[in-house]
Design a protein around this motif. Structure first.
Motif, mmCIF file in Angstrom:
data_model
loop_
_atom_site.group_PDB
_atom_site.id
_atom_site.type_symbol
_atom_site.label_atom_id
_atom_site.label_comp_id
_atom_site.label_asym_id
_atom_site.label_seq_id
_atom_site.Cartn_x
_atom_site.Cartn_y
_atom_site.Cartn_z
ATOM 1 N N ILE A 14 0.828 -1.204 0.000
ATOM 2 C CA ILE A 14 0.000 0.000 0.000
ATOM 3 C C ILE A 14 0.865 1.258 0.000
ATOM 4 C CG2 ILE A 14 -0.204 0.210 2.515
ATOM 5 C CD1 ILE A 14 -2.998 0.776 -0.112
ATOM 6 N N GLU A 15 2.082 1.159 0.551
ATOM 7 C CA GLU A 15 2.977 2.323 0.578
ATOM 8 C C GLU A 15 3.322 2.778 -0.842
ATOM 9 O OE1 GLU A 15 3.538 -0.056 4.320
ATOM 10 O OE2 GLU A 15 3.461 -0.499 2.167
ATOM 11 N N GLU A 16 3.396 1.843 -1.782
ATOM 12 C CA GLU A 16 3.675 2.203 -3.173
ATOM 13 C C GLU A 16 2.424 2.741 -3.860
ATOM 14 O OE1 GLU A 16 5.446 -0.949 -5.398
ATOM 15 O OE2 GLU A 16 6.957 -1.404 -3.867
ATOM 16 N N LEU A 17 1.285 2.142 -3.549
ATOM 17 C CA LEU A 17 0.053 2.506 -4.256
ATOM 18 C C LEU A 17 -0.468 3.885 -3.854
ATOM 19 C CD1 LEU A 17 -1.768 -0.930 -4.277
ATOM 20 C CD2 LEU A 17 -0.618 0.216 -6.170
ATOM 21 N N THR A 18 -0.086 4.363 -2.681
ATOM 22 C CA THR A 18 -0.528 5.703 -2.297
ATOM 23 C C THR A 18 0.155 6.787 -3.121
ATOM 24 O OG1 THR A 18 1.093 5.661 -0.491
ATOM 25 C CG2 THR A 18 -1.187 5.118 0.067
ATOM 26 N N GLU A 19 1.145 6.399 -3.917
ATOM 27 C CA GLU A 19 1.755 7.341 -4.851
ATOM 28 C C GLU A 19 0.944 7.426 -6.147
ATOM 29 O OE1 GLU A 19 4.410 9.179 -4.077
ATOM 30 O OE2 GLU A 19 4.405 8.236 -2.093
ATOM 31 N N ALA A 20 0.015 6.488 -6.338
ATOM 32 C CA ALA A 20 -0.809 6.457 -7.549
ATOM 33 C C ALA A 20 -2.078 7.265 -7.327
ATOM 34 C CB ALA A 20 -1.149 5.012 -7.904
ATOM 35 N N SER A 21 -2.912 7.340 -8.362
ATOM 36 C CA SER A 21 -4.226 7.962 -8.219
ATOM 37 C C SER A 21 -5.223 6.912 -7.742
ATOM 38 C CB SER A 21 -4.697 8.534 -9.559
ATOM 39 O OG SER A 21 -4.992 7.489 -10.482
ATOM 40 N N TYR A 22 -6.358 7.379 -7.249
ATOM 41 C CA TYR A 22 -7.379 6.448 -6.785
ATOM 42 C C TYR A 22 -7.850 5.535 -7.915
ATOM 43 C CZ TYR A 22 -11.962 4.638 -5.613
ATOM 44 O OH TYR A 22 -13.039 3.808 -5.443
ATOM 45 N N LEU A 23 -8.131 6.097 -9.081
ATOM 46 C CA LEU A 23 -8.630 5.286 -10.184
ATOM 47 C C LEU A 23 -7.571 4.331 -10.723
ATOM 48 C CD1 LEU A 23 -10.950 7.740 -12.172
ATOM 49 C CD2 LEU A 23 -11.572 5.947 -10.546
ATOM 50 N N GLU A 24 -6.309 4.716 -10.601
ATOM 51 C CA GLU A 24 -5.232 3.818 -11.006
ATOM 52 C C GLU A 24 -5.200 2.586 -10.107
ATOM 53 O OE1 GLU A 24 -0.529 4.304 -12.359
ATOM 54 O OE2 GLU A 24 -1.512 5.846 -11.133
ATOM 55 N N SER A 25 -5.330 2.798 -8.805
ATOM 56 C CA SER A 25 -5.343 1.662 -7.883
ATOM 57 C C SER A 25 -6.639 0.870 -8.017
ATOM 58 C CB SER A 25 -5.153 2.145 -6.437
ATOM 59 O OG SER A 25 -6.226 2.955 -6.025
ATOM 60 N N ALA A 26 -7.743 1.552 -8.325
ATOM 61 C CA ALA A 26 -9.013 0.848 -8.533
ATOM 62 C C ALA A 26 -8.915 -0.092 -9.733
ATOM 63 C CB ALA A 26 -10.141 1.853 -8.745
ATOM 64 N N PHE A 27 -8.272 0.368 -10.801
ATOM 65 C CA PHE A 27 -8.069 -0.472 -11.987
ATOM 66 C C PHE A 27 -7.268 -1.711 -11.606
ATOM 67 C CE2 PHE A 27 -6.156 -1.960 -15.861
ATOM 68 C CZ PHE A 27 -7.044 -1.637 -16.879
ATOM 69 N N LEU A 28 -6.231 -1.526 -10.794
ATOM 70 C CA LEU A 28 -5.401 -2.640 -10.345
ATOM 71 C C LEU A 28 -6.232 -3.660 -9.572
ATOM 72 C CD1 LEU A 28 -2.608 -3.999 -9.692
ATOM 73 C CD2 LEU A 28 -2.558 -2.513 -7.660
ATOM 74 N N VAL A 29 -7.011 -3.196 -8.609
ATOM 75 C CA VAL A 29 -7.825 -4.092 -7.791
ATOM 76 C C VAL A 29 -8.834 -4.846 -8.656
ATOM 77 C CG1 VAL A 29 -9.613 -4.133 -6.007
ATOM 78 C CG2 VAL A 29 -7.541 -2.802 -5.645
ATOM 79 N N LEU A 30 -9.432 -4.149 -9.610
ATOM 80 C CA LEU A 30 -10.482 -4.746 -10.438
ATOM 81 C C LEU A 30 -9.941 -5.741 -11.461
ATOM 82 C CD1 LEU A 30 -12.550 -1.505 -11.040
ATOM 83 C CD2 LEU A 30 -13.437 -3.583 -9.953
ATOM 84 N N TYR A 31 -8.857 -5.373 -12.120
ATOM 85 C CA TYR A 31 -8.416 -6.146 -13.281
ATOM 86 C C TYR A 31 -7.090 -6.883 -13.094
ATOM 87 C CZ TYR A 31 -12.142 -3.440 -15.401
ATOM 88 O OH TYR A 31 -13.362 -2.861 -15.685
ATOM 89 N N GLY A 32 -6.413 -6.661 -11.959
ATOM 90 C CA GLY A 32 -5.231 -7.458 -11.641
ATOM 91 C C GLY A 32 -3.909 -6.888 -12.078
ATOM 92 N N ASN A 33 -3.915 -5.768 -12.795
ATOM 93 C CA ASN A 33 -2.650 -5.159 -13.234
ATOM 94 C C ASN A 33 -2.796 -3.645 -13.256
ATOM 95 O OD1 ASN A 33 -4.308 -6.154 -15.803
ATOM 96 N ND2 ASN A 33 -3.260 -4.258 -16.379
ATOM 97 N N LEU A 34 -1.680 -2.965 -13.083
ATOM 98 C CA LEU A 34 -1.702 -1.511 -13.186
ATOM 99 C C LEU A 34 -1.969 -1.118 -14.641
ATOM 100 C CD1 LEU A 34 1.297 -0.611 -10.870
ATOM 101 C CD2 LEU A 34 -1.093 0.018 -10.490
ATOM 102 N N PRO A 35 -2.753 -0.086 -14.866
ATOM 103 C CA PRO A 35 -3.118 0.276 -16.240
ATOM 104 C C PRO A 35 -1.990 0.984 -16.977
ATOM 105 C CG PRO A 35 -4.028 1.874 -14.710
ATOM 106 C CD PRO A 35 -3.397 0.797 -13.865
ATOM 107 N N THR A 36 -1.964 0.790 -18.285
ATOM 108 C CA THR A 36 -1.102 1.609 -19.129
ATOM 109 C C THR A 36 -1.717 3.001 -19.209
ATOM 110 O OG1 THR A 36 -2.315 1.018 -21.132
ATOM 111 C CG2 THR A 36 -0.464 -0.419 -20.483
ATOM 112 N N ARG A 37 -1.006 3.951 -19.746
ATOM 113 C CA ARG A 37 -1.570 5.298 -19.857
ATOM 114 C C ARG A 37 -2.867 5.321 -20.665
ATOM 115 N NH1 ARG A 37 3.380 9.704 -20.584
ATOM 116 N NH2 ARG A 37 4.342 9.340 -18.540
ATOM 117 N N PRO A 38 -2.924 4.638 -21.837
ATOM 118 C CA PRO A 38 -4.195 4.611 -22.585
ATOM 119 C C PRO A 38 -5.317 3.933 -21.798
ATOM 120 C CG PRO A 38 -2.374 4.005 -24.019
ATOM 121 C CD PRO A 38 -1.830 4.032 -22.623
ATOM 122 N N GLU A 39 -4.994 2.848 -21.088
ATOM 123 C CA GLU A 39 -6.015 2.149 -20.294
ATOM 124 C C GLU A 39 -6.533 3.038 -19.168
ATOM 125 O OE1 GLU A 39 -4.803 -2.579 -20.630
ATOM 126 O OE2 GLU A 39 -3.778 -1.293 -19.160
#
Length: 300
Positions: free
Chosen positions: A69-94
């Motif tokens: 979680i210490e790394e993910l707090t550097e991301a945006s909320y929707l970026e981490s939401a994408f990770l939780v939902l789909y299993g991987n961090l999104p690319t910029r287009p995603e």
């Protein structure tokens, strides 16, 4: 040993669990149907194998999809939401596509607003959000398995659309719930803003299009959203899974999860803490409050 003295072997998984169905091989109790477990509080029962999150509160560990979680707090909320939902961090287009989809769906139908407006001015915010979610259930028939030919659980496209709607609309429902108590009208969602920024905009802008929330508050709120995003098989998650197993529509399933969160032994504990701090009032009152806790006159 079995009831008749026979040795019975049960396979233990890598995670240290046994399949409860395997206990049927051991007849006990005289009814002949096999051994059962009794664990009404899920105190020592695993109901799902999941790679979504891992939490160990005593050790201060929280991971989403293996990421600390210490790394993910550097991301945006929707970026981490994408990770939780789909299993991987999104690319910029995603991420751009996901952000656009969520923000596009953050408005709520007029029928939902009317239902919320009809509620008492002093209704609890959670009751208002529950009402809004149940109303949404009737506004999106394409995802409702109770209607002939519709089934959100069989279409990835329909699922993704409901995911975007739920994430987008829940912040709007929360803003409507907040302003039910203030007597003011919640600002319409600003789709040009980020997720957390738009939420604060709906709370505080009074409809002024030039208003911009404090960036430090936006970032603090975004981190809070990330920290609360996923906490394993808690009461809310179990409630949503239980409801979804019946094939009910996704808004009703999530409403059940919110209903569980409403309780003072789950998410409602946060509210109880705030009320406790208000009751304490000042640092000077802490010693007497702690004394009350020790004598069981107060609850910490």
């Amino acid at each position: 040993m079995g009831a008749l003295g026979f040795l019975q072997q049960l396979e233990v998984s890598e995670g240290g669990t046994i399949n409860a169905q395997a206990l049927k091989q051991i007849t006990a109790g005289g009814d002949g149907v096999g051994l059962r477990t009794y664990d009404p509080g899920y105190t020592n029962t695993s109901a799902v194998i999941s790679h979504i999150s891992f939490i160990d509160g005593d050790k201060g560990i929280l991971r989403y999809r293996g990421y600390p979680i210490e790394e993910l707090t550097e991301a945006s909320y929707l970026e981490s939401a994408f990770l939780v939902l789909y299993g991987n961090l999104p690319t910029r287009p995603e991420l751009a596509a996901f952000n656009d989809s969520v923000m596009l769906h953050n408005g709520v139908p007029r029928a939902v607003e009317d239902v919320i407006h009809a509620m008492p001015h002093d209704a609890h915010p959670m009751a208002i959000i529950l009402t809004g979610l149940c109303a949404l259930s009737g506004c999106h028939p394409e995802q409702n398995p109770a209607l002939a030919g519709q089934n959100v659980y069989k279409s990835r496209e329909v699922q993704d659309q409901q995911i975007a709607r739920l994430i987008g609309k829940i912040s709007t429902l929360a803003a409507l719930a907040y302003h039910k108590s203030t007597g003011r009208t919640a600002a319409r969602p600003n789709q040009r803003m980020g997720f957390a920024e738009n939420f604060l905009y709906m709370l505080d802008s009074n409809g002024s299009p030039s208003y911009r929330p404090n960036p430090r508050l936006v970032r603090a709120l975004e981190i809070m959203f990330i920290l609360h995003q996923e906490h394993e098989m808690n009461c809310s998650t179990a409630a949503a899974r239980h409801l979804a197993s019946s094939g009910v529509d996704v808004y009703t399933a999530v409403a059940g999860a919110v209903g569980a969160l409403y309780g003072p032994l789950h998410g409602g504990a946060n509210e109880a803490v705030l009320r406790m701090l208000e009751r304490i009032g000042s640092v000077d009152n802490i010693p007497s409050f702690i004394a009350g806790v020790k004598s069981k006159r107060e609850k910490l």
